[in-house]
Write an enzyme that holds these catalytic residues in place. Structure first.
Site, PDB file in Angstrom:
ATOM      1  N   ASP A  65       0.789  -1.017  -0.042  1.00 38.57           N
ATOM      2  CA  ASP A  65      -0.006  -0.024  -0.045  1.00 38.57           C
ATOM      3  C   ASP A  65       1.041   1.203  -0.087  1.00 38.57           C
ATOM      4  OD1 ASP A  65      -1.541   2.135   0.599  1.00 38.57           O
ATOM      5  OD2 ASP A  65      -2.751   1.251   2.343  1.00 38.57           O
ATOM      6  N   SER A 144      -2.457  14.078 -14.270  1.00 35.02           N
ATOM      7  CA  SER A 144      -3.768  14.047 -15.162  1.00 35.02           C
ATOM      8  C   SER A 144      -4.005  15.331 -15.665  1.00 35.02           C
ATOM      9  CB  SER A 144      -5.178  13.768 -14.175  1.00 35.02           C
ATOM     10  OG  SER A 144      -6.298  13.577 -14.714  1.00 35.02           O
ATOM     11  N   TYR A 158      -9.617  15.129  -6.304  1.00 33.88           N
ATOM     12  CA  TYR A 158      -8.646  14.344  -7.330  1.00 33.88           C
ATOM     13  C   TYR A 158      -7.945  15.728  -7.959  1.00 33.88           C
ATOM     14  CZ  TYR A 158      -7.523  11.438 -11.353  1.00 33.88           C
ATOM     15  OH  TYR A 158      -6.993  10.773 -12.324  1.00 33.88           O
ATOM     16  N   LYS A 162      -4.203  16.061  -8.441  1.00 30.27           N
ATOM     17  CA  LYS A 162      -2.985  15.712  -9.739  1.00 30.27           C
ATOM     18  C   LYS A 162      -2.217  17.148  -9.760  1.00 30.27           C
ATOM     19  CE  LYS A 162      -4.155  11.690 -10.340  1.00 30.27           C
ATOM     20  NZ  LYS A 162      -3.047  10.666 -10.336  1.00 30.27           N
TER      21      LYS A 162
HETATM   22  N1  LIG Z   1      -8.282   6.559 -16.297  1.00 31.87           N
HETATM   23  C1  LIG Z   1      -8.132   7.802 -16.694  1.00 31.87           C
HETATM   24  O1  LIG Z   1      -8.892   8.477 -17.417  1.00 31.87           O
HETATM   25  C2  LIG Z   1      -7.085   8.639 -16.227  1.00 31.87           C
HETATM   26  C3  LIG Z   1      -7.004   9.835 -16.497  1.00 31.87           C
HETATM   27  C4  LIG Z   1      -5.839  10.681 -16.039  1.00 31.87           C
HETATM   28  C5  LIG Z   1      -4.958  10.044 -15.308  1.00 31.87           C
HETATM   29  N2  LIG Z   1      -5.021   8.915 -14.663  1.00 31.87           N
HETATM   30  C6  LIG Z   1      -4.454   8.284 -13.527  1.00 31.87           C
HETATM   31  O2  LIG Z   1      -3.514   7.145 -13.988  1.00 31.87           O
HETATM   32  C7  LIG Z   1      -3.265   6.280 -13.089  1.00 31.87           C
HETATM   33  C8  LIG Z   1      -3.911   4.850 -13.400  1.00 31.87           C
HETATM   34  O3  LIG Z   1      -5.327   4.899 -13.531  1.00 31.87           O
HETATM   35  P1  LIG Z   1      -6.132   3.890 -13.853  1.00 31.87           P
HETATM   36  O4  LIG Z   1      -7.389   4.426 -14.544  1.00 31.87           O
HETATM   37  O5  LIG Z   1      -5.559   2.772 -14.487  1.00 31.87           O
HETATM   38  O6  LIG Z   1      -6.637   3.614 -12.405  1.00 31.87           O
HETATM   39  P2  LIG Z   1      -7.475   2.072 -11.706  1.00 31.87           P
HETATM   40  O7  LIG Z   1      -8.265   2.444 -10.625  1.00 31.87           O
HETATM   41  O8  LIG Z   1      -8.041   1.415 -13.006  1.00 31.87           O
HETATM   42  O9  LIG Z   1      -6.201   1.385 -11.184  1.00 31.87           O
HETATM   43  C9  LIG Z   1      -5.415   1.884 -10.069  1.00 31.87           C
HETATM   44  C10 LIG Z   1      -4.739   0.915  -9.352  1.00 31.87           C
HETATM   45  O10 LIG Z   1      -3.924   1.285  -8.320  1.00 31.87           O
HETATM   46  C11 LIG Z   1      -4.029   0.309  -7.413  1.00 31.87           C
HETATM   47  N3  LIG Z   1      -3.995   1.045  -5.946  1.00 31.87           N
HETATM   48  C12 LIG Z   1      -4.987   2.042  -5.632  1.00 31.87           C
HETATM   49  N4  LIG Z   1      -4.512   2.385  -4.337  1.00 31.87           N
HETATM   50  C13 LIG Z   1      -3.396   1.683  -3.894  1.00 31.87           C
HETATM   51  C14 LIG Z   1      -2.589   1.903  -3.001  1.00 31.87           C
HETATM   52  N5  LIG Z   1      -2.833   2.552  -2.018  1.00 31.87           N
HETATM   53  N6  LIG Z   1      -1.221   1.303  -2.999  1.00 31.87           N
HETATM   54  C15 LIG Z   1      -0.986   0.457  -4.136  1.00 31.87           C
HETATM   55  N7  LIG Z   1      -1.817   0.445  -5.062  1.00 31.87           N
HETATM   56  C16 LIG Z   1      -3.082   0.984  -5.272  1.00 31.87           C
HETATM   57  C17 LIG Z   1      -5.436  -0.362  -7.662  1.00 31.87           C
HETATM   58  O11 LIG Z   1      -5.366  -1.462  -6.745  1.00 31.87           O
HETATM   59  C18 LIG Z   1      -5.392  -0.448  -9.100  1.00 31.87           C
HETATM   60  O12 LIG Z   1      -4.790  -1.742  -9.476  1.00 31.87           O
HETATM   61  C19 LIG Z   1      -3.791   7.076 -11.825  1.00 31.87           C
HETATM   62  O13 LIG Z   1      -2.714   7.818 -11.300  1.00 31.87           O
HETATM   63  C20 LIG Z   1      -4.935   8.028 -12.502  1.00 31.87           C
HETATM   64  O14 LIG Z   1      -5.059   9.127 -11.545  1.00 31.87           O
HETATM   65  C21 LIG Z   1      -5.956   8.201 -15.229  1.00 31.87           C
END
Ligand SMILES: NC(=O)c1ccc[n+]([C@@H]2O[C@H](COP(=O)([O-])OP(=O)(O)OC[C@H]3O[C@@H](n4cnc5c(N)ncnc54)[C@H](O)[C@@H]3O)[C@@H](O)[C@H]2O)c1
Length: 262
Positions: A65, A144, A158, A162
Site C-alpha cells: 500500500d 492527469s 482528485y 493531480k
Molecule cells: N483512467 C483515466 O482516465 C485517467 C486519466 C488521467 C489520469 N489517470 C491516472 O492514471 C493512473 C492509473 O489510473 P487507472 O485509470 O489505471 O486506475 P485504476 O483504478 O483502474 O487502477 C489503479 C490501480 O492502483 C491500485 N492502487 C490503488 N490504491 C493503491 C495503494 N494505496 N497502493 C497501491 N496500489 C494502489 C489499484 O489496486 C489499481 O490496481 C492514476 O494515477 C490515475 O489518476 C487516469
C-alpha cells in the site's frame, strides 16, 4: 543488431495490477526491463507479473500500500537487496472519489490526498535515495489533465491531488537535476480503465444521466475523436524512461488526444 540500451534495467510501477499501470508494466518489460509490479491487491499484481513472465519477460509481484511508510520501506529495501539498482520508478497508483466541492468531507480530502499526492512525494523520496547512490534514474509520475484544467467539478480533491503531483514532479526534478536523475509527469485524458468506469457511474448517480451518455458527452471534447487507451500512456512512459528523453526533466506531458494544449 545491438542490445536495447534499457535491457536489464529495473523498473518499479505502482498500481500496476490493472488499467494504465498494467499497460506501463507490460510495456517497460517489453522494452527489456525487469519490472516490479506493485499493487495493494496481491492477485492482480501477481496476474500482471505472470503475464509478463509468460511473454518471456522478467517481473516480480509485490504487494504494498503506497500510503504505508512501512510498505514503502519494504518495497525499496527489497528492490535494492534483490537487484542492487533502480532505474525507473513510475508513480501510477491513485484513487478516484466523487463528490461536489461543497459536499467534500475532511475524510474524503485526506483519503484522496494521501494516496494521490502524499504517497507520490514519499515514493519519489525513497526512490531518489537509491538513485542518488548510482547517480542515474528516471521517475515518471502519472498526473492527469485534471491537474491542469480541473476537468470536472465532480472530483474536486482528485483535481487538487493531480496539481500536487505536477508540483512534486517539478520540485524533485530541480532538486536532483545535477545528479543525472530525471523526473517528469504525464497528464492523461480520458483513458478506458476501471477507474473511468467508476467515474462515469458516479457522475451518472449525481446527474441522473446514463453512464454511457456521461462518457459520450465527455469523449465529445476529445479533438482526436477517440477514447484514450492505457497503451497510449504506456508508450509515452517508455519514451520518458528511455534514452531519447535524456534532455527532459520537470515536464508535465499531456497525452489527452488534444484536449489540453498547455
Ligand atoms: N483512467 C483515466 O482516465 C485517467 C486519466 C488521467 C489520469 N489517470 C491516472 O492514471 C493512473 C492509473 O489510473 P487507472 O485509470 O489505471 O486506475 P485504476 O483504478 O483502474 O487502477 C489503479 C490501480 O492502483 C491500485 N492502487 C490503488 N490504491 C493503491 C495503494 N494505496 N497502493 C497501491 N496500489 C494502489 C489499484 O489496486 C489499481 O490496481 C492514476 O494515477 C490515475 O489518476 C487516469
Amino acid at each position: 543488431m545491438t542490445m536495447k540500451p534499457v535491457a536489464g534495467q529495473v523498473a518499479v510501477v505502482t498500481g500496476a495490477g490493472q488499467g494504465i499501470g498494467r499497460a506501463i508494466a507490460l510495456r517497460l518489460a517489453q522494452d527489456g526491463r525487469r519490472v516490479v509490479v506493485v499493487d495493494n491487491r496481491p492477485d492482480p499484481a501477481q496476474a500482471v507479473a505472470t503475464e509478463i513472465t509468460q511473454a518471456g519477460g522478467e517481473a516480480l509481484a509485490f504487494t504494498a500500500d503506497v500510503t504505508s511508510a512501512a510498505d514503502r520501506q519494504r518495497l525499496f529495501d527489497t528492490v535494492w537487496s534483490t537487484y542492487g539498482q533502480l532505474d525507473v520508478l513510475v508513480n501510477n497508483a491513485a484513487i478516484q472519489r466523487i463528490a461536489l466541492p461543497l459536499d467534500v468531507t475532511e475524510e474524503h480530502y485526506d483519503t484522496v490526498m494521501n494516496v494521490n499526492a502524499r504517497a507520490v512525494f514519499f515514493c519519489c523520496q525513497a526512490a531518489l535515495r537509491l538513485m542518488l547512490r548510482q547517480k542515474s534514474g528516471r521517475i515518471i509520475n502519472i498526473a492527469s489533465a485534471a491537474g491542469k484544467s480541473s476537468s470536472t467539478i465532480y472530483h474536486p480533491v482528485y483535481n487538487v491531488s493531480k496539481t500536487a503531483v505536477i508540483s512534486i514532479t517539478k520540485t524533485f526534478a530541480h532538486a536532483v537535476a545535477s545528479e543525472g536523475i530525471l523526473v517528469n509527469a504525464i497528464c492523461p485524458g480520458i483513458v478506458i480503465t476501471p477507474m473511468q468506469d467508476l467515474l462515469d457511474n458516479e457522475i451518472s448517480r449525481i446527474t441522473g444521466k446514463e453512464p454511457a451518455q456521461v462518457r459520450r458527452e465527455r469523449l465529445e471534447k476529445v479533438p482526436l475523436g477517440r477514447a484514450e487507451q492505457p497503451e497510449d500512456v504506456a508508450g509515452v512512459v517508455s519514451f520518458l524512461a528511455g534514452p531519447d528523453a535524456s534532455y527532459m526533466t520537470g515536464q508535465a506531458i499531456n497525452v489527452t488526444g488534444g484536449m489540453i494544449t498547455y
